[in-house]
Design an enzyme around this catalytic site. Structure first.
Site, PDB file in Angstrom:
ATOM      1  N   HIS A 209       0.783  -1.237   0.000  1.00  0.00           N
ATOM      2  CA  HIS A 209       0.000   0.000   0.000  1.00  0.00           C
ATOM      3  C   HIS A 209       0.813   1.284   0.000  1.00  0.00           C
ATOM      4  O   HIS A 209       0.279   2.335  -0.353  1.00  0.00           O
ATOM      5  CB  HIS A 209      -0.962   0.071   1.194  1.00  0.00           C
ATOM      6  CG  HIS A 209      -1.793  -1.146   1.411  1.00  0.00           C
ATOM      7  ND1 HIS A 209      -2.573  -1.711   0.425  1.00  0.00           N
ATOM      8  CD2 HIS A 209      -1.967  -1.924   2.514  1.00  0.00           C
ATOM      9  CE1 HIS A 209      -3.196  -2.760   0.914  1.00  0.00           C
ATOM     10  NE2 HIS A 209      -2.851  -2.919   2.176  1.00  0.00           N
TER      11      HIS A 209
ATOM     12  N   ASP B   3       3.849  -8.398   1.095  1.00  0.00           N
ATOM     13  CA  ASP B   3       4.410  -9.168   2.198  1.00  0.00           C
ATOM     14  C   ASP B   3       3.564 -10.384   2.574  1.00  0.00           C
ATOM     15  O   ASP B   3       4.099 -11.484   2.786  1.00  0.00           O
ATOM     16  CB  ASP B   3       4.671  -8.283   3.411  1.00  0.00           C
ATOM     17  CG  ASP B   3       3.503  -7.375   3.782  1.00  0.00           C
ATOM     18  OD1 ASP B   3       2.416  -7.510   3.182  1.00  0.00           O
ATOM     19  OD2 ASP B   3       3.684  -6.533   4.681  1.00  0.00           O
TER      20      ASP B   3
END
Length: 521
Positions: free
Chosen positions: A95, A278
């Site tokens: 993000h 991730d």
């Protein structure tokens, strides 16, 4: 200015010269640090590793990520020359917003996922399009974490930057680009914005990407990018977005000065894997399959499950992202996980072992003491301006043991709510695995089964994001439809069981809903 030249094609599957084993590198460029692992491409054996810190805060200049990567690579023994690697993958925090101008210069420090200043921007965007429409379009209802909301914040608070935006990248996109040898003119690098690459998993967290579009390959939604930036779609289409690679697609080569191996006396740049967000990288390392749920307790808390079909949860409790294998990754995410335990340690003046001893000395439910762990606001539920609080404080519960237990249970109750949301989205939970830094806590391991209501498997501690990126790099070398098998994912796993304690979650929900009536179902 130096000129970047991409080396010629090499045989990805070939062994290292002289019969030496082929090595791959995985990078985890996370919120708090950069970690680098070097593994054997065939077996997954860990050869060496290194790490370096990132600056604290929710706004960071990307150059700090580059400095940490160089330091971590050196600590891992180097990634080039005689210590070189054949392929490299980057897993990164999702993000984060990286804005580049036409010269490859960073226009402003990156706003990270945990920067909540765009909360009102998220609310505005949801109101403009509708929660259900956002969920159908991108798999997620926007919250402050998601990149599109940060772009809207820039459009409203730093509008002078909008006309200068030539490219928008995510942390893992930008770092891969720098490893390939590209970068800003001011550093005598080639600012080739067309060389930016990403993957479905990280792109799916931007708020302007449809992971199921283009027959599952994914497609950018320039209309949503335009909405976020308050510009016409024709203007948005002039902004470079990273090219989205398939799960095992070659992303070019690293600059040999940063990562590569010696072939016929010349160092050739390492093949670059697509990389991943991730959580998707960790799922790849864990070999997650349908029915597996992973509870990850790092800076953030994440409950994730792999699915064959996308989801569209208009409640916003579940984010429907993509994974790193061509499937989908359903996530429930909280802003507050391991830092809740860190805060409890500071308040009680103990280390984490001491916190565990205190927590395990108190009864389940801490005799009614409840800690709402919204120490940095919260993402799920969407409470960006919330603060943490303690309820049920009496003379009998005013003890270190009770507070320690309440901190552990409060953190886990938020994740248990996320697990319930996944089940409502059709996830058939077969097993639950606990990973992340806080999974090392004995209190967390013993309390988690009682709060989650299921046995919990704890695999050996590892750098799962970096390991997943390394496995992806090995996949690019080997080719094929599935990543290489690196041995049993269950090796060394310990299972923890406990009697379910529904009263803990009942009391937590009572306090949560009383404090935030809008959450009542």
């Amino acid at each position: 200015m130096s000129t970047h030249t991409t080396p010629g094609a090499v045989d990805h599957a070939s062994a290292a010269p002289g019969g030496a084993r082929t090595l791959v590198a995985g990078v985890d460029s996370s919120t708090q640090s950069c970690k680098v692992v070097v593994r054997d491409a065939a077996t997954g054996e860990l050869v060496r590793s290194g790490s370096a810190k990132h600056p604290e805060g929710t706004e960071v200049h990307p150059d700090a990520w580059w400095d940490a990567f160089c330091e971590a690579s050196a600590a891992a023994g180097g990634l080039t020359g005689d210590a070189g690697v054949a392929a490299l993958g980057v897993g990164g925090q999702q993000h984060g917003m990286v804005l580049l101008d036409a010269d490859g210069e960073v226009l402003r420090p990156a706003l990270l996922w945990n920067d909540t200043r765009s909360a009102s921007s998220a609310a505005d965007l949801v109101a403009e399009l509708g929660a259900e429409a956002w969920a159908r379009a991108t798999g997620s209802v926007l919250v402050a974490s998601i990149t599109a909301t940060k772009l809207r914040w820039v459009a409203d608070h730093e509008p002078e930057l909008v006309d200068r935006i030539a490219a928008v990248a995510l942390p893992h996109d930008w770092l891969t680009w720098r490893i390939a040898g590209y970068g800003p003119v001011s550093q005598d690098l080639e600012p080739d914005l067309a060389a930016l690459v990403t993957d479905r998993s990280d792109a799916s967290g931007t708020g302007y990407f449809d992971a199921s579009g283009d027959d599952g390959r994914g497609a950018y939604r320039y209309d949503l990018l335009a909405l976020a930036l308050r510009v016409d779609e024709s203007v948005a289409r002039q902004i470079v977005l990273p090219r989205v690679l398939g799960p095992a697609q070659d992303g070019g080569h690293a600059d040999p000065a940063h990562a590569g191996r010696v072939v016929d006396g010349t160092t050739v740049g390492a093949v670059l894997a697509p990389g991943a967000g991730d959580n998707a990288a960790a799922a790849l390392a864990l070999g997650m399959r349908a029915g597996d749920v992973t509870v990850s307790l790092g800076t953030s808390g994440v409950v994730s499950a792999v699915a064959d079909r996308p989801s569209a949860d208009a409640s916003g409790l579940v984010n429907g992202f993509a994974d790193a294998t061509g499937r989908y990754l359903l996530l429930g995410v909280t802003l507050n996980a391991s830092r809740v335990l860190d805060a409890a340690c500071r308040m009680l003046g103990v280390d984490h072992d001491g916190l565990s001893r205190l927590a395990l000395a108190a009864p389940a439910g801490a005799d009614g003491l409840v800690l709402l762990p919204y120490l940095e606001g919260e993402r799920t539920p969407n409470l960006p301006d919330a603060t943490g609080s303690v309820h049920g404080l009496r003379l009998a519960t005013a003890t270190p043991e009770h507070l320690a237990r309440a901190a552990v249970e409060g953190m886990l109750c938020g994740l248990a709510d996320g697990l319930d949301a996944l089940v409502r989205q059709g996830v058939d939970v077969q097993r639950v695995r606990l990973v992340g830094g806080a999974a090392r806590s004995e209190a967390v391991r013993h309390v988690a089964p009682s709060v989650l209501g299921r046995p919990v498997e704890v695999p050996p501690a590892g750098e799962y994001v970096a390991d997943g990126a390394a496995r992806q790099a090995a996949w690019v070398l080997a080719g094929g439809d599935e990543p290489p098998s690196w041995g049993a994912a269950s090796a060394g796993t310990v299972t923890f069981e406990a009697e379910p304690a529904p009263h803990v979650r009942h009391e937590y929900a009572h306090v949560r809903d009383a404090a935030f009536p809008s959450l009542r179902s």
